[in-house]
Design an enzyme around this catalytic site. Structure first.
Site, mmCIF file in Angstrom:
data_model
loop_
_atom_site.group_PDB
_atom_site.id
_atom_site.type_symbol
_atom_site.label_atom_id
_atom_site.label_comp_id
_atom_site.label_asym_id
_atom_site.label_seq_id
_atom_site.Cartn_x
_atom_site.Cartn_y
_atom_site.Cartn_z
ATOM 1 N N PHE A 24 5.525 4.397 -9.391
ATOM 2 C CA PHE A 24 5.198 4.740 -8.002
ATOM 3 C C PHE A 24 3.723 5.098 -7.916
ATOM 4 O O PHE A 24 3.248 6.004 -8.619
ATOM 5 C CB PHE A 24 6.055 5.923 -7.521
ATOM 6 N N GLY A 25 3.001 4.418 -7.046
ATOM 7 C CA GLY A 25 1.572 4.693 -6.840
ATOM 8 C C GLY A 25 1.349 5.276 -5.452
ATOM 9 O O GLY A 25 1.928 4.791 -4.470
ATOM 10 N N TYR A 26 0.494 6.308 -5.366
ATOM 11 C CA TYR A 26 0.231 6.959 -4.071
ATOM 12 C C TYR A 26 -1.261 7.092 -3.792
ATOM 13 O O TYR A 26 -1.656 7.575 -2.735
ATOM 14 C CB TYR A 26 0.899 8.351 -4.043
ATOM 15 N N SER A 28 -5.079 5.403 -5.816
ATOM 16 C CA SER A 28 -5.733 4.120 -6.106
ATOM 17 C C SER A 28 -4.722 3.071 -6.554
ATOM 18 O O SER A 28 -4.967 1.875 -6.422
ATOM 19 C CB SER A 28 -6.817 4.290 -7.166
ATOM 20 N N GLU A 99 -5.463 6.593 -15.998
ATOM 21 C CA GLU A 99 -5.114 7.882 -15.379
ATOM 22 C C GLU A 99 -5.371 9.069 -16.320
ATOM 23 O O GLU A 99 -4.810 10.149 -16.129
ATOM 24 C CB GLU A 99 -3.631 7.861 -14.956
HETATM 25 C C1 SIN Z 1 -1.823 7.010 -8.096
HETATM 26 O O1 SIN Z 1 -2.521 6.229 -7.452
HETATM 27 O O2 SIN Z 1 -0.568 6.917 -8.074
HETATM 28 C C2 SIN Z 1 -2.410 8.082 -8.959
HETATM 29 C C3 SIN Z 1 -3.722 8.600 -8.508
HETATM 30 C C4 SIN Z 1 -4.851 7.603 -8.541
HETATM 31 O O3 SIN Z 1 -5.005 6.892 -9.545
HETATM 32 O O4 SIN Z 1 -5.612 7.531 -7.574
#
Ligand code: SIN
Length: 192
Positions: A24-26, A28, A99
């Protein structure tokens, strides 16, 4: 100042024997999918809110002038919308590296728009990581983002790309939109 979480994340082997895993990405991960994936679907997770409270020393800022990027904070009753990717477990070596500035893999349930659900992984930077910056007013966050820049580019690009990606998903995030409004007001004022 930066804490590299790669070694800790390697210990999270719960999905290693699976053929594929939902990520799950929220942040980038919504707008920059620099990894191969089998499938991509809009999704949400419960009990978390997205906040620009994590410092970035390695992508959108530097050790001396960190940028601000998003993490998730526990928030009972809240829903965080994002994008889920079905990947093979091998992709986590690259994702852990990307990350590494404070984010830990956490197992979570995610829900898809058709009402189905799956268990998978989300990267969260918790309050105890060395790069954590914590709350600030949305105006101050925007001010910091307006000037920060790192190896992955200007911090403002991250904010604007995330705000645009959420609009394209049809999801409203008041925190992200407020920071975007402040940033555009500063940069508009600077150009006048
Ligand atoms: C994400 O996007 O899920 C984690 C935070 C990021 O890499 O901006």
């Amino acid at each position: 100042m930066s804490l590299n979480t790669i070694a800790i994340n390697r210990l999270m082997d719960r999905f290693d024997s699976h053929d594929s895993v939902w990520l799950f990405g929220y942040g980038s991960l919504i707008f920059k999918a620099d990894f191969p994936f089998i499938e991509r679907r809009p999704a949400s997770i419960q009990g978390w809110s997205r906040r620009f409270w994590q410092g970035s020393h390695d992508h959108r800022g530097t050790e001396n002038a960190p940028g601000r990027v998003v993490t998730l904070v526990p928030d009972e009753g809240a829903t965080c919308h994002g994008m889920a990717y079905l990947v093979t477990p091998e992709e986590f070596a690259h994702l852990d590296h990307r990350e590494k500035n404070g984010y830990l893999r956490l197992a979570t349930e995610m829900r898809f728009e058709d009402g189905s659900a799956a268990e998978g992984i989300v990267y969260i930077a918790t309050v105890d990581n060395a790069a954590y910056l914590g709350p600030a007013s949305e105006e101050d966050i925007a001010r910091q983002i307006a000037t920060a820049r790192g190896p992955s580019g200007p911090n403002s690009e991250y904010l604007l790309a995330l705000a645009q990606a959420l609009r394209e998903l049809g999801k409203h995030d008041g925190h992200v939109q407020a920071i975007e409004r402040h940033l555009l007001a500063f940069t508009g004022a600077a150009q006048r």
